[in-house]
Design a protein around this motif. Structure first.
Motif, mmCIF file in Angstrom:
data_model
loop_
_atom_site.group_PDB
_atom_site.id
_atom_site.type_symbol
_atom_site.label_atom_id
_atom_site.label_comp_id
_atom_site.label_asym_id
_atom_site.label_seq_id
_atom_site.Cartn_x
_atom_site.Cartn_y
_atom_site.Cartn_z
ATOM 1 N N THR A 139 2.211 1.752 -3.328
ATOM 2 C CA THR A 139 1.153 2.193 -4.239
ATOM 3 C C THR A 139 0.891 3.686 -4.066
ATOM 4 O O THR A 139 0.757 4.429 -5.052
ATOM 5 C CB THR A 139 -0.136 1.397 -3.969
ATOM 6 O OG1 THR A 139 0.157 0.020 -4.117
ATOM 7 C CG2 THR A 139 -1.217 1.790 -4.942
ATOM 8 N N LEU A 158 0.834 -1.205 0.000
ATOM 9 C CA LEU A 158 0.000 0.000 0.000
ATOM 10 C C LEU A 158 0.871 1.259 0.000
ATOM 11 O O LEU A 158 0.605 2.215 -0.736
ATOM 12 C CB LEU A 158 -0.922 -0.008 1.227
ATOM 13 C CG LEU A 158 -1.937 1.138 1.249
ATOM 14 C CD1 LEU A 158 -2.910 0.984 0.089
ATOM 15 C CD2 LEU A 158 -2.682 1.162 2.568
ATOM 16 N N VAL A 186 -4.663 -3.005 -5.945
ATOM 17 C CA VAL A 186 -4.710 -3.162 -4.489
ATOM 18 C C VAL A 186 -6.085 -3.665 -4.058
ATOM 19 O O VAL A 186 -6.195 -4.609 -3.273
ATOM 20 C CB VAL A 186 -4.383 -1.830 -3.792
ATOM 21 C CG1 VAL A 186 -4.680 -1.922 -2.303
ATOM 22 C CG2 VAL A 186 -2.929 -1.471 -4.017
#
Lengths: 104, 703
Positions: free
Chosen positions: B414, B411, B470
């Protein structure tokens, strides 16, 4: 006595020897002819030895040769007779005309 | 040039350590693996690459200790080529630019080596894997540390080889072996461009066409980057077929860069390269090798700045690739393929950067990208590891709780790639887009705006496809079968350690290059200033001003949020039904994107098939014409030898036989003389003696 007469005798002897060698059939006879030729040569040596050089101091070399040849002739006769004996044992003959194994 | 650099004797050690590691693992590695254990192969490789890192860090600290103008370490190892006035040495240079690259290669590479220990532990030939990985590090370090273009090309080819070896690491699978070959062949096309560029450059610097013909120059020729910074000025005004020579050289070299760095039109190999082990995808096909093209252009900035046309082509290609690859990323189902297209897209951003003259920003993005993309790839490796080898994200879902470390690091990376402040790519990507917008283009006035627009849309797309990934992977219900679901587990420590470090770097890595607007020191730009200041001075701002920059920055953040919200709207909570409804409505577009715009098929039809047809035609010519000619030649030879043989047999042999037969015939008659009778011979002898006596008499008489 001249040297010519001696040489003549030697020449006659040589011719008889040669004739004997060329014509006799028996190997022993051929060998005897060879002896005659050798003795003719001997006679020549001795003759030249006697007629050259001075009196009382003859040329010795010729006589030395003669002695030498007699010895050689004896040895030659011994070897040749041995060979002839061996040939007789093997072939059963000493006729030279029959001994033509080397032909072709 | 004296006094501007330091001569040191230790830079060669940086590529040397991994080379030794590669040799040890390559020669006796299998023995160690069998006798001692797989851990030893990993330890050897890790020690080698971390030793490099420490050496590189020592070099970096030496650089920091110098005045900015003297920041250059040179290690002359030996003179390689010395022909007349042409000198090429095997020597290594560490200046601020190559120091950044070296630290990225050894640092990120080192983390990936650590990660690999856990990842590859179940493989049969761990020694081969680590040998290749170290060999790659060696080649890459030669590439970034080389003092001249030729040695750089050696490294360039070396990394291509290692890429091929590692993509086809599991060569038992034909598809994977083919992917390796595809990468190699496509890169070869690019390398042809690179080599052509080198030759044009040599030709251009070695002399010129005058009214009297080609005249070789008197001065010493050198491919040294530092020397060339001055000598390339001699290319100004030279032309080939009416095109500026600098443009020809730059475009040729850029063709090499499109091959190595996966840009349009040679990007097709990179998605297929995902057939290799995942850490390899992270190291070679995301963090280091694919950035070689960007590094090369930044290294030759003084050359590219001479050709605004080539710069425009680079920026345009980068922008187009960035958007093009991002749109393919929207629809891919393979987790690694998404990241591969993301890499192609991000490399496009870097090329926008170097293409508009924002070399610092391009290299900055290269560095931050190395952090977050390595993190993403290693994260995907961890996911695949957890899913027992499954790569289809539509069969994942709900992994958030089960593999928390992987999820959180993924995450963070990302957020970084999407460009959320204060994560790394926010600073680097924003800097690129701002420079693309603000730098004047002397050839095409509207070019900056076009590049910026494409880049901005690509940035929006980046946020969208990354959050799509994700959401589908980590949220919602798990769509895997019972067996796989049962096996889901967090990866071993060596793997999560690398993930955490890289996630941390993805977060703070951007802070060293904060834009001027914040009135904080931009360490990164300051650091690279000695390398780029000359080129940067030749560029003109369009004078958009600080207000516009603030505006664009806010717009970038807005784009990132928009991409995220769009992804949340469609895929939020890991749901796929909404997406399927949308796909049903835009079936055509979806198919184009999902099938990668049919570029592979297009290349297959336009390049591969005609080529195969050509080979078939050549084969036919070979069989029916060349072979016939060969046969004809053979037939003529046979006939001649038969003739010759007849002569031999009947003439030469005949003559020999005649002589022999004559002798035999004569012998047949003559042998009859040999009667074998003793006395016949005596007669002949006596006759002979008499003849001799007679003759001697006669002769004596006549005398």
């Amino acid at each position: 006595m001249t040297v010519q007469s001696v040489l003549s005798v030697a020449a006659i002897l040589f011719s008889l020897g040669l004739y004997c060698v060329l014509t006799r059939k028996n190997a022993v006879s051929v060998l005897m002819g060879v002896e005659l030729i050798l003795n003719a040569a001997n006679l020549n040596f001795v003759a030249f030895s006697s007629f050259t050089g001075t009196i009382g101091a003859p040329e010795v070399a010729g006589r030395v040769f003669a002695v030498m040849i007699i010895v050689l002739a004896a040895a030659e006769a011994a070897v040749a007779l041995a060979i002839i004996l061996a040939i007789f044992r093997r072939m059963g003959t000493v006729e030279v005309d029959n001994l033509n194994e080397l032909r072709e | 040039m004296e006094g501007t650099h330091l001569n040191v004797g230790f830079l060669w050690l940086i590529p040397f350590f991994p080379l030794i590691g590669a040799l040890v693992n390559g020669t006796v590695g299998w023995l160690l693996q069998e006798r001692v254990g797989k851990w030893l192969n990993g330890v050897i490789a890790n020690v080698a690459v971390w030793a490099s890192f420490v050496t590189a860090a020592a070099g970096f600290l030496m650089l920091v200790g110098q005045e900015p103008e003297r920041r250059m370490l040179i290690d002359h190892v030996y003179s390689w080529i010395s022909v007349g006035g042409f000198e090429v040495a095997v020597s290594f240079t560490m200046d601020p630019l190559s120091a950044v690259m070296t630290l990225v290669v050894t640092g990120v590479g080192g983390l990936i080596h650590i990660y690999s220990v856990g990842y590859i532990a179940h493989d049969r030939s761990v020694w081969r894997y680590f040998s290749y990985l170290n060999l790659f590090s060696f080649a890459m370090l030669v590439l970034v540390l080389s003092s001249n273009l030729l040695l750089m090309f050696v490294g360039w080819e070396g990394v291509g080889l290692c890429s091929y070896l590692l993509i086809g690491f599991w060569f038992g699978d034909v598809e994977k072996a083919k992917a390796g070959m595809k990468a190699f062949v496509v890169n070869r096309i690019g390398d042809f461009g690179f080599l052509a560029g080198i030759m044009f450059l040599l030709w251009g610097m070695a002399g010129g066409w005058f009214s009297s013909g080609y005249q070789a120059s008197e001065s010493v020729l050198s491919f040294d980057f530092t020397t060339m910074a001055h000598t390339v000025q001699g290319l100004a005004g030279k032309q080939v077929l009416g095109i500026s020579l600098a443009t020809v050289i730059c475009v040729s070299l850029f063709v090499g860069a499109t091959g190595k760095s996966a840009q349009i039109p040679l990007y097709v190999w990179l998605p297929d390269a995902m057939a290799g082990p995942t850490p390899v995808s992270a190291l070679i096909h995301a963090a280091t090798m694919v950035t070689a093209g960007v590094y090369m252009i930044a290294r030759l900035n003084y050359l590219y700045i001479m050709s605004p046309v080539a710069m425009s082509i680079v920026a345009g290609t980068g922008a187009l690739t960035a958007l093009f690859a991002a749109t393919i990323g929207f629809t891919q189902r393979d987790i690694k393929k998404v990241l591969a297209y993301s890499t192609v897209s991000q490399l496009g951003f870097m090329f926008i950067g170097v293409g508009v003259g924002a070399f610092t920003a391009g290299i900055f993005h290269l560095m931050t990208h190395a952090f977050f993309k390595a993190c993403l790839f290693l994260g995907s490796g961890s996911v695949i590891h957890a899913m027992s080898g499954e790569q289809d994200i539509f069969k994942m879902g709900g992994l958030r709780k089960k593999i928390p470390i992987t999820f959180w690091t993924f995450l963070v990376a990302t957020l970084a790639i999407a460009g959320f402040p204060p994560f790394a790519a926010f600073f680097s990507k924003d800097e690129i887009l701002w420079k693309a917008f603000d730098t004047a283009n002397p050839v095409i006035p509207w070019w900056p705006f076009a590049v910026w627009t494409l880049g901005a849309i690509a940035a929006l797309g980046t946020a969208f496809y990354m959050f799509r990934l994700v959401y589908i992977t980590f949220f919602g219900e798990c769509r895997a079968d019972e067996e796989t679901r049962h096996h889901i587990h967090e990866s071993p420590r060596t793997m999560t350690f690398a993930l955490i470090v890289l996630a941390l770097l993805s977060t703070v890595g951007g802070w060293i290059g904060i834009p001027h607007l914040f009135h904080l020191p931009n360490l990164f730009e300051h650091w690279l200033e000695p390398v780029f200041e000359h080129s940067a001075a030749q560029l003109q701002s369009r004078g958009a001003g600080a207000a516009t920059e603030w505006g664009l920055m806010a717009f970038s953040v807005l784009l990132a949020f928009a991409g995220w919200l769009a992804a949340k709207q469609i895929y939020g909570g890991g749901r796929l039904d909404k997406a399927q409804a949308i796909v049903a409505r835009i079936q055509g577009l979806y198919r184009w994107s999902y099938h990668k715009y049919f570029v592979d098929e297009f290349y297959h039809a336009v390049v591969v098939e005609p080529f195969l047809a050509l080979t078939r035609a050549l084969f036919w010519i070979d069989q029916h014409i060349v072979d016939r000619l060969v046969n004809l030649a053979g037939w003529v030879t046979t006939a001649f030898s038969n003739f010759d043989g007849a002569i031999d047999k009947y003439v030469v042999d005949g003559a020999v036989n005649i002589v022999g037969d004559t002798l035999i015939g004569a012998g047949r008659y003559l042998k009859k003389i040999q009667t074998g009778r003793l006395q016949d011979y005596l007669y002949v002898m006596v006759a002979g003696v008499l003849l001799v006596i007679l003759l001697s008499r006669l002769l004596a008489g006549s005398a």
